[in-house]
Scaffold this motif. Structure first.
Motif, PDB file in Angstrom:
ATOM      1  N   ARG A 198      -2.325  -6.545  11.716  1.00  0.00           N
ATOM      2  CA  ARG A 198      -1.409  -5.430  11.560  1.00  0.00           C
ATOM      3  C   ARG A 198      -2.169  -4.321  11.462  1.00  0.00           C
ATOM      4  O   ARG A 198      -3.215  -4.215  10.625  1.00  0.00           O
ATOM      5  CB  ARG A 198      -0.368  -5.560  10.340  1.00  0.00           C
ATOM      6  N   GLY A 199      -1.914  -3.064  11.961  1.00  0.00           N
ATOM      7  CA  GLY A 199      -2.774  -1.898  11.461  1.00  0.00           C
ATOM      8  C   GLY A 199      -1.715  -0.843  11.029  1.00  0.00           C
ATOM      9  O   GLY A 199      -0.454  -0.520  11.711  1.00  0.00           O
ATOM     10  N   THR A 200      -1.805  -0.049   9.855  1.00  0.00           N
ATOM     11  CA  THR A 200      -1.159   1.133   9.473  1.00  0.00           C
ATOM     12  C   THR A 200      -1.930   2.458   9.950  1.00  0.00           C
ATOM     13  O   THR A 200      -3.135   2.370  10.407  1.00  0.00           O
ATOM     14  CB  THR A 200      -1.034   1.143   8.019  1.00  0.00           C
ATOM     15  N   GLY A 201      -1.367   3.648   9.817  1.00  0.00           N
ATOM     16  CA  GLY A 201      -1.663   4.853  10.165  1.00  0.00           C
ATOM     17  C   GLY A 201      -1.957   4.710  11.706  1.00  0.00           C
ATOM     18  O   GLY A 201      -1.216   4.425  12.656  1.00  0.00           O
ATOM     19  N   ASP A 202      -3.172   5.539  12.091  1.00  0.00           N
ATOM     20  CA  ASP A 202      -3.821   5.351  13.400  1.00  0.00           C
ATOM     21  C   ASP A 202      -4.728   4.398  13.715  1.00  0.00           C
ATOM     22  O   ASP A 202      -5.509   4.606  14.642  1.00  0.00           O
ATOM     23  CB  ASP A 202      -4.129   6.878  13.798  1.00  0.00           C
ATOM     24  N   LYS A 227      -4.775   9.305  11.688  1.00  0.00           N
ATOM     25  CA  LYS A 227      -4.551   9.205  10.393  1.00  0.00           C
ATOM     26  C   LYS A 227      -5.145   8.091   9.811  1.00  0.00           C
ATOM     27  O   LYS A 227      -5.245   7.099  10.459  1.00  0.00           O
ATOM     28  CB  LYS A 227      -2.900   9.166  10.044  1.00  0.00           C
ATOM     29  N   VAL A 268      -4.766  -5.209   8.434  1.00  0.00           N
ATOM     30  CA  VAL A 268      -4.335  -6.302   7.756  1.00  0.00           C
ATOM     31  C   VAL A 268      -4.390  -7.632   8.574  1.00  0.00           C
ATOM     32  O   VAL A 268      -3.889  -7.656   9.355  1.00  0.00           O
ATOM     33  CB  VAL A 268      -3.058  -6.060   7.009  1.00  0.00           C
ATOM     34  N   GLY A 274      -5.952   4.595   7.609  1.00  0.00           N
ATOM     35  CA  GLY A 274      -4.963   3.666   7.588  1.00  0.00           C
ATOM     36  C   GLY A 274      -5.603   2.306   7.170  1.00  0.00           C
ATOM     37  O   GLY A 274      -6.794   2.057   6.745  1.00  0.00           O
ATOM     38  N   GLU A 275      -4.922   1.283   7.273  1.00  0.00           N
ATOM     39  CA  GLU A 275      -5.400  -0.351   6.907  1.00  0.00           C
ATOM     40  C   GLU A 275      -5.304  -1.029   8.014  1.00  0.00           C
ATOM     41  O   GLU A 275      -4.385  -1.006   8.850  1.00  0.00           O
ATOM     42  CB  GLU A 275      -4.776  -0.762   5.594  1.00  0.00           C
ATOM     43  N   LYS A 328     -10.055  -0.723   4.911  1.00  0.00           N
ATOM     44  CA  LYS A 328      -9.515   0.636   4.771  1.00  0.00           C
ATOM     45  C   LYS A 328     -10.284   1.322   5.853  1.00  0.00           C
ATOM     46  O   LYS A 328     -11.667   1.311   5.805  1.00  0.00           O
ATOM     47  CB  LYS A 328      -9.548   1.445   3.613  1.00  0.00           C
TER      48      LYS A 328
END
Length: 218
Positions: free
Chosen positions: A149-153, A176, A181, A178-179, A200
């Motif tokens: 999973r990726g967050t932000g961009d 943006k 995971v 993000g992390e 990160k």
């Protein structure tokens, strides 16, 4: 690309087919629709939009080769490791099928820190070369890859050669933070440093991660 001369393209394609049918042609040119029937792909500076235009204008089957390094020629300083890593990794995440550095004389003597520049570039190309076969060969991924999973961009691309899982990851320069995971432990071999299940990324950060153990491949 609108000023591309179609008769010249037709002539060059004819020469290639007559003299060396196996040779592929990747002109340094922005994607232009009329080029599609003559070339095997395009070599150009590859932003996400440019690579998308390449697919739309000349065909999804035509390769895009990202070209970078122009800023190093006659520059007083070597490009940063972050700049080089971004240009080796992010275009692949955008869909480029190859990366080309322009040009060799900058590494020889046309950059004020040519030796440092060479060290930084070759560090990156060696890392990319380790995972390139896995990206090209497209072996089936282990089931756990669907849990990444990726967050932000954060963008990411997992690939495997059947023994090691490589994960190219990064955030566009205008994106943006993000992390990334992961469900298993990984180690960064290039770019953003770290090890574990979470990495990160700030804007412009990139990394090549690897998961080597047989147990983690299941």
């Amino acid at each position: 690309g609108d000023d591309t001369n179609e008769p010249i393209s037709d002539t060059v394609r004819g020469i290639l087919e007559r003299e060396d049918p196996a040779r592929q042609w990747y002109p340094y040119d922005p994607p232009a629709k009329m080029l599609g029937k003559y070339i095997d792909g395009v070599m150009f500076i590859g932003s996400e939009n440019t690579i998308l235009l390449n697919k739309l204008r000349i065909g999804a089957d035509k390769a895009f080769i990202h070209c970078f390094g122009h800023i190093d020629d006659l520059a007083p300083k070597a490009s940063s490791e972050k700049y080089i890593a971004y240009n080796l990794i992010m275009p692949v995440l955008f869909g480029a099928r190859g990366v080309s550095y322009w040009w060799y004389p900058a590494l020889k003597n046309r950059n004020g820190e040519a030796r440092l520049l060479s060290e930084r570039l070759f560090k990156g190309t060696r890392a990319l070369a380790q995972c390139a076969p896995a990206i090209v060969e497209e072996h089936p991924l282990p089931a756990w890859c669907s849990e990444i999973r990726g967050t932000g961009d954060v963008r990411y691309l997992p690939a495997t050669d059947g023994k090691t899982v490589w994960i190219l990851a990064g955030v566009p320069e205008s994106g943006k933070s993000g992390e990334l995971v992961l469900p298993v432990d990984a180690e960064s071999i290039y770019g953003v440093k770290g090890a574990g299940k979470m990495f990160k990324f700030a804007a412009g950060d990139t990394a090549i991660l690897c998961v080597k153990t047989v147990e983690d491949m299941k």
